[in-house]
Scaffold this motif. Sequence first.
Motif, PDB file in Angstrom:
ATOM      1  N   GLY A  29      13.247  34.100  37.591  1.00 36.11           N
ATOM      2  CA  GLY A  29      13.343  32.816  38.509  1.00 36.11           C
ATOM      3  C   GLY A  29      12.209  31.771  37.846  1.00 36.11           C
ATOM      4  N   TYR A  30      10.957  32.524  37.371  1.00 32.30           N
ATOM      5  CA  TYR A  30      10.015  31.362  36.708  1.00 32.30           C
ATOM      6  C   TYR A  30      10.639  30.794  35.457  1.00 32.30           C
ATOM      7  CZ  TYR A  30       5.664  29.775  34.722  1.00 32.30           C
ATOM      8  OH  TYR A  30       4.728  28.984  34.076  1.00 32.30           O
ATOM      9  N   GLY A  31      11.218  31.840  34.758  1.00 32.87           N
ATOM     10  CA  GLY A  31      11.670  31.220  33.408  1.00 32.87           C
ATOM     11  C   GLY A  31      12.878  30.021  33.738  1.00 32.87           C
ATOM     12  N   ILE A  32      13.719  30.213  34.677  1.00 33.59           N
ATOM     13  CA  ILE A  32      14.641  29.258  34.902  1.00 33.59           C
ATOM     14  C   ILE A  32      13.854  27.818  35.480  1.00 33.59           C
ATOM     15  CG2 ILE A  32      16.433  28.525  36.637  1.00 33.59           C
ATOM     16  CD1 ILE A  32      17.184  31.306  36.916  1.00 33.59           C
ATOM     17  N   VAL A  44      13.477  17.442  38.082  1.00 34.93           N
ATOM     18  CA  VAL A  44      13.948  18.373  38.913  1.00 34.93           C
ATOM     19  C   VAL A  44      12.950  19.419  38.810  1.00 34.93           C
ATOM     20  CG1 VAL A  44      15.925  19.940  39.461  1.00 34.93           C
ATOM     21  CG2 VAL A  44      16.404  17.464  38.432  1.00 34.93           C
ATOM     22  N   THR A  45      12.578  19.851  39.896  1.00 34.30           N
ATOM     23  CA  THR A  45      11.940  21.127  40.280  1.00 34.30           C
ATOM     24  C   THR A  45      12.751  22.077  41.193  1.00 34.30           C
ATOM     25  OG1 THR A  45      10.245  20.146  41.819  1.00 34.30           O
ATOM     26  CG2 THR A  45       9.551  20.235  39.291  1.00 34.30           C
ATOM     27  N   ILE A  46      12.352  23.429  40.940  1.00 35.38           N
ATOM     28  CA  ILE A  46      12.842  24.180  41.993  1.00 35.38           C
ATOM     29  C   ILE A  46      11.764  25.042  42.609  1.00 35.38           C
ATOM     30  CG2 ILE A  46      14.709  25.874  42.464  1.00 35.38           C
ATOM     31  CD1 ILE A  46      16.099  25.082  39.816  1.00 35.38           C
ATOM     32  N   SER A  47      11.787  24.674  43.948  1.00 32.25           N
ATOM     33  CA  SER A  47      10.499  25.526  44.733  1.00 32.25           C
ATOM     34  C   SER A  47      10.723  26.824  44.489  1.00 32.25           C
ATOM     35  CB  SER A  47      10.381  24.873  45.871  1.00 32.25           C
ATOM     36  OG  SER A  47      11.225  25.443  46.752  1.00 32.25           O
ATOM     37  N   PRO A  48       9.789  27.654  44.762  1.00 32.00           N
ATOM     38  CA  PRO A  48      10.040  29.409  44.730  1.00 32.00           C
ATOM     39  C   PRO A  48      10.814  29.540  45.585  1.00 32.00           C
ATOM     40  CG  PRO A  48       7.701  28.728  44.005  1.00 32.00           C
ATOM     41  CD  PRO A  48       8.451  27.173  44.556  1.00 32.00           C
ATOM     42  N   GLY A  49      10.629  29.103  46.949  1.00 32.68           N
ATOM     43  CA  GLY A  49      11.612  29.448  48.079  1.00 32.68           C
ATOM     44  C   GLY A  49      12.910  29.151  47.791  1.00 32.68           C
ATOM     45  N   GLY A  53      15.543  32.310  47.157  1.00 34.33           N
ATOM     46  CA  GLY A  53      16.589  32.311  48.061  1.00 34.33           C
ATOM     47  C   GLY A  53      17.798  32.366  47.689  1.00 34.33           C
ATOM     48  N   THR A  54      18.020  31.427  46.640  1.00 34.45           N
ATOM     49  CA  THR A  54      19.220  31.119  46.000  1.00 34.45           C
ATOM     50  C   THR A  54      19.622  32.274  45.000  1.00 34.45           C
ATOM     51  OG1 THR A  54      18.827  28.917  45.940  1.00 34.45           O
ATOM     52  CG2 THR A  54      20.764  29.625  44.451  1.00 34.45           C
ATOM     53  N   LEU A  55      18.950  33.072  44.163  1.00 30.47           N
ATOM     54  CA  LEU A  55      18.938  34.079  43.622  1.00 30.47           C
ATOM     55  C   LEU A  55      19.296  35.123  44.409  1.00 30.47           C
ATOM     56  CD1 LEU A  55      15.867  34.201  41.215  1.00 30.47           C
ATOM     57  CD2 LEU A  55      18.354  33.760  40.441  1.00 30.47           C
ATOM     58  N   SER A  56      18.839  35.347  45.495  1.00 29.82           N
ATOM     59  CA  SER A  56      19.243  36.584  46.547  1.00 29.82           C
ATOM     60  C   SER A  56      20.712  36.304  47.000  1.00 29.82           C
ATOM     61  CB  SER A  56      18.133  36.566  47.678  1.00 29.82           C
ATOM     62  OG  SER A  56      18.528  37.480  48.531  1.00 29.82           O
ATOM     63  N   LYS A  57      20.993  35.071  47.190  1.00 32.36           N
ATOM     64  CA  LYS A  57      22.458  34.753  47.788  1.00 32.36           C
ATOM     65  C   LYS A  57      23.308  34.775  46.707  1.00 32.36           C
ATOM     66  CE  LYS A  57      25.122  31.732  50.439  1.00 32.36           C
ATOM     67  NZ  LYS A  57      26.181  32.608  50.461  1.00 32.36           N
ATOM     68  N   MET A  58      23.044  34.554  45.670  1.00 32.00           N
ATOM     69  CA  MET A  58      23.953  34.592  44.401  1.00 32.00           C
ATOM     70  C   MET A  58      24.169  36.016  44.098  1.00 32.00           C
ATOM     71  SD  MET A  58      23.158  31.574  41.776  1.00 32.00           S
ATOM     72  CE  MET A  58      23.736  29.930  42.143  1.00 32.00           C
ATOM     73  N   VAL A  69      13.544  44.860  35.159  1.00 33.10           N
ATOM     74  CA  VAL A  69      11.934  44.204  35.238  1.00 33.10           C
ATOM     75  C   VAL A  69      11.313  44.291  33.975  1.00 33.10           C
ATOM     76  CG1 VAL A  69       9.933  44.456  36.378  1.00 33.10           C
ATOM     77  CG2 VAL A  69      11.984  44.999  37.988  1.00 33.10           C
ATOM     78  N   GLU A  70      10.933  42.851  33.677  1.00 37.47           N
ATOM     79  CA  GLU A  70      10.144  42.883  32.489  1.00 37.47           C
ATOM     80  C   GLU A  70       8.841  42.045  32.724  1.00 37.47           C
ATOM     81  OE1 GLU A  70      11.448  39.982  28.931  1.00 37.47           O
ATOM     82  OE2 GLU A  70      12.587  41.970  28.646  1.00 37.47           O
ATOM     83  N   GLU A  71       7.741  42.800  32.453  1.00 35.53           N
ATOM     84  CA  GLU A  71       6.404  42.035  32.743  1.00 35.53           C
ATOM     85  C   GLU A  71       6.400  41.679  34.019  1.00 35.53           C
ATOM     86  OE1 GLU A  71       5.526  38.990  29.986  1.00 35.53           O
ATOM     87  OE2 GLU A  71       6.078  40.178  28.085  1.00 35.53           O
ATOM     88  N   LYS A  72       6.790  42.581  35.237  1.00 35.91           N
ATOM     89  CA  LYS A  72       6.802  42.374  36.566  1.00 35.91           C
ATOM     90  C   LYS A  72       7.653  41.240  36.943  1.00 35.91           C
ATOM     91  CE  LYS A  72       2.032  44.273  36.992  1.00 35.91           C
ATOM     92  NZ  LYS A  72       0.640  43.824  37.555  1.00 35.91           N
ATOM     93  N   ARG A  73       8.438  40.909  36.330  1.00 35.89           N
ATOM     94  CA  ARG A  73       9.375  40.028  36.758  1.00 35.89           C
ATOM     95  C   ARG A  73      10.993  40.380  36.609  1.00 35.89           C
ATOM     96  NH1 ARG A  73       6.943  34.700  36.595  1.00 35.89           N
ATOM     97  NH2 ARG A  73       5.172  34.756  35.121  1.00 35.89           N
TER      98      ARG A  73
END
Length: 107
Positions: A29-32, A44-49, A53-58, A69-73
């Motif tokens: 998510g952070y990289g995206i 365009v900025t995508i808030s963490p929420g 939320g979108t990653l979870s739904k997708m 998991v790579e470096e805690k991500r």
Amino acid sequence: MDSKLKRIYIPMSETAFYILFYLQGPNHGYGIGQEVKQVTNNEVTISPGTMYGTLSKMEKDGLIQFVRVEEKRKLYQITDLGKDILEIELKRIKRLYNNSLGEVYNG
């Protein structure tokens, strides 16, 4: 393809588009979010929420899958279903663009 998923994702929100687009290879998510800021010149900025939320739904809908998991991500990547949805959206965007130029889209 499930017609319900088409109704949910087509037309696609800008957030959903960028997430799927930047998951064509493993990403988190952070990289995206960083890539989206860069290519849109911070317009365009995508808030963490929204991002998570979108990653979870997708992931629940089968468009993306957890890779590792790579470096805690958590890294995700687009699935074949996600690629199909993304391709439909890319064709729709190309048609809109060509039509805006007064051209007929033959995609």
